[in-house]
Write a protein that holds these residues in place. Structure first.
Motif, PDB file in Angstrom:
ATOM      1  N   UNK A   1       0.842  -1.206   0.000  1.00 38.84           N
ATOM      2  CA  UNK A   1       0.000   0.000   0.000  1.00 38.84           C
ATOM      3  C   UNK A   1       0.865   1.239   0.000  1.00 38.84           C
ATOM      4  N   UNK A   2       0.241   2.339  -0.330  1.00 40.78           N
ATOM      5  CA  UNK A   2       0.917   3.629  -0.261  1.00 40.78           C
ATOM      6  C   UNK A   2       0.821   4.143   1.173  1.00 40.78           C
ATOM      7  N   UNK A   3       1.582   5.177   1.462  1.00 42.56           N
ATOM      8  CA  UNK A   3       1.511   5.770   2.796  1.00 42.56           C
ATOM      9  C   UNK A   3       0.121   6.367   2.997  1.00 42.56           C
ATOM     10  N   UNK A   4      -0.342   6.337   4.226  1.00 41.46           N
ATOM     11  CA  UNK A   4      -1.661   6.870   4.609  1.00 41.46           C
ATOM     12  C   UNK A   4      -2.797   6.166   3.860  1.00 41.46           C
ATOM     13  N   UNK A   5      -2.635   4.900   3.612  1.00 36.96           N
ATOM     14  CA  UNK A   5      -3.665   4.145   2.910  1.00 36.96           C
ATOM     15  C   UNK A   5      -3.965   2.892   3.726  1.00 36.96           C
ATOM     16  N   UNK A   6      -5.220   2.503   3.757  1.00 35.91           N
ATOM     17  CA  UNK A   6      -5.602   1.298   4.492  1.00 35.91           C
ATOM     18  C   UNK A   6      -6.106   0.249   3.506  1.00 35.91           C
ATOM     19  N   UNK A   7      -5.829  -0.990   3.852  1.00 40.02           N
ATOM     20  CA  UNK A   7      -6.261  -2.096   2.996  1.00 40.02           C
ATOM     21  C   UNK A   7      -7.229  -2.955   3.789  1.00 40.02           C
ATOM     22  N   UNK A   8      -8.332  -3.306   3.143  1.00 38.48           N
ATOM     23  CA  UNK A   8      -9.325  -4.192   3.746  1.00 38.48           C
ATOM     24  C   UNK A   8      -9.406  -5.450   2.899  1.00 38.48           C
ATOM     25  N   UNK A   9      -9.215  -6.590   3.548  1.00 34.85           N
ATOM     26  CA  UNK A   9      -9.349  -7.868   2.866  1.00 34.85           C
ATOM     27  C   UNK A   9     -10.748  -8.398   3.134  1.00 34.85           C
ATOM     28  N   UNK A  10     -11.474  -8.619   2.076  1.00 35.77           N
ATOM     29  CA  UNK A  10     -12.849  -9.084   2.204  1.00 35.77           C
ATOM     30  C   UNK A  10     -12.882 -10.556   1.825  1.00 35.77           C
ATOM     31  N   UNK A  11     -13.325 -11.370   2.772  1.00 39.34           N
ATOM     32  CA  UNK A  11     -13.452 -12.794   2.508  1.00 39.34           C
ATOM     33  C   UNK A  11     -14.931 -13.142   2.514  1.00 39.34           C
ATOM     34  N   UNK A  12     -15.326 -13.828   1.491  1.00 38.77           N
ATOM     35  CA  UNK A  12     -16.726 -14.217   1.381  1.00 38.77           C
ATOM     36  C   UNK A  12     -16.963 -15.500   2.165  1.00 38.77           C
ATOM     37  N   UNK A  13     -18.205 -15.758   2.491  1.00 42.02           N
ATOM     38  CA  UNK A  13     -18.568 -16.892   3.342  1.00 42.02           C
ATOM     39  C   UNK A  13     -18.133 -18.222   2.732  1.00 42.02           C
ATOM     40  N   UNK A  14     -18.297 -18.382   1.419  1.00 48.17           N
ATOM     41  CA  UNK A  14     -17.932 -19.648   0.799  1.00 48.17           C
ATOM     42  C   UNK A  14     -16.422 -19.872   0.816  1.00 48.17           C
ATOM     43  N   UNK A  15     -15.616 -18.820   0.748  1.00 48.20           N
ATOM     44  CA  UNK A  15     -14.165 -18.991   0.816  1.00 48.20           C
ATOM     45  C   UNK A  15     -13.736 -19.400   2.225  1.00 48.20           C
ATOM     46  N   UNK A  16     -14.455 -18.940   3.249  1.00 47.66           N
ATOM     47  CA  UNK A  16     -14.148 -19.340   4.616  1.00 47.66           C
ATOM     48  C   UNK A  16     -14.425 -20.816   4.826  1.00 47.66           C
ATOM     49  N   UNK A  17     -15.474 -21.327   4.200  1.00 51.63           N
ATOM     50  CA  UNK A  17     -15.796 -22.755   4.307  1.00 51.63           C
ATOM     51  C   UNK A  17     -14.704 -23.593   3.665  1.00 51.63           C
ATOM     52  N   UNK A  18     -14.191 -23.150   2.524  1.00 51.54           N
ATOM     53  CA  UNK A  18     -13.127 -23.902   1.852  1.00 51.54           C
ATOM     54  C   UNK A  18     -11.873 -23.962   2.699  1.00 51.54           C
ATOM     55  N   UNK A  19     -11.539 -22.878   3.379  1.00 56.35           N
ATOM     56  CA  UNK A  19     -10.366 -22.878   4.243  1.00 56.35           C
ATOM     57  C   UNK A  19     -10.556 -23.825   5.419  1.00 56.35           C
ATOM     58  N   UNK A  20     -11.756 -23.866   5.955  1.00 53.47           N
ATOM     59  CA  UNK A  20     -12.024 -24.755   7.092  1.00 53.47           C
ATOM     60  C   UNK A  20     -11.930 -26.205   6.658  1.00 53.47           C
ATOM     61  N   UNK A  21     -12.391 -26.537   5.465  1.00 52.52           N
ATOM     62  CA  UNK A  21     -12.293 -27.918   4.965  1.00 52.52           C
ATOM     63  C   UNK A  21     -10.856 -28.334   4.732  1.00 52.52           C
TER      64      UNK A  21
END
Length: 112
Positions: A89-109
């Protein structure tokens, strides 16, 4: 049919010939027991084919990487690549990682 009758057969004389016996033993030795046997040659051919396939795969990867390197010579593409791949990222910038519900299920499996 006894031993005497067997000795009178033409094929028996051919098979019991000393040269045929030595040649047969030599061929068997060369095919199966020698360090350069047919079995070893077959294994080496399989290994060569496997390595040739790997070489083709790696050549394709090299061409793909060359294309990526050419694209990254542009500063805008480099910035895009860094942001997407490494979450820079650039200075003074924030990054938000958005994970969808189906991707969370795949990680749990995958963890199970």
């Amino acid at each position: 049919m006894g031993l005497k009758d067997l000795k009178k057969q033409k094929w028996f004389h051919v098979l019991t010939n000393m040269y045929v016996l030595v040649l047969t033993a030599f061929v068997v030795w060369m095919l199966f027991f020698d360090t350069n046997s047919l079995l070893i040659h077959l294994e080496l051919k399989k290994e060569i084919k496997k390595l040739e396939k790997q070489q083709e795969f790696l050549k394709e990867k090299i061409t793909e990487d060359k294309i990526i390197i050419e694209r990254l010579s542009d500063p805008e593409e480099l910035e895009k690549f860094a942001r997407e791949r490494y979450y820079l990222k650039k200075k003074n910038e924030e990054i938000y990682l958005i994970e969808y519900e189906d991707s969370l299920r795949l990680k749990a499996k995958k963890k199970e």
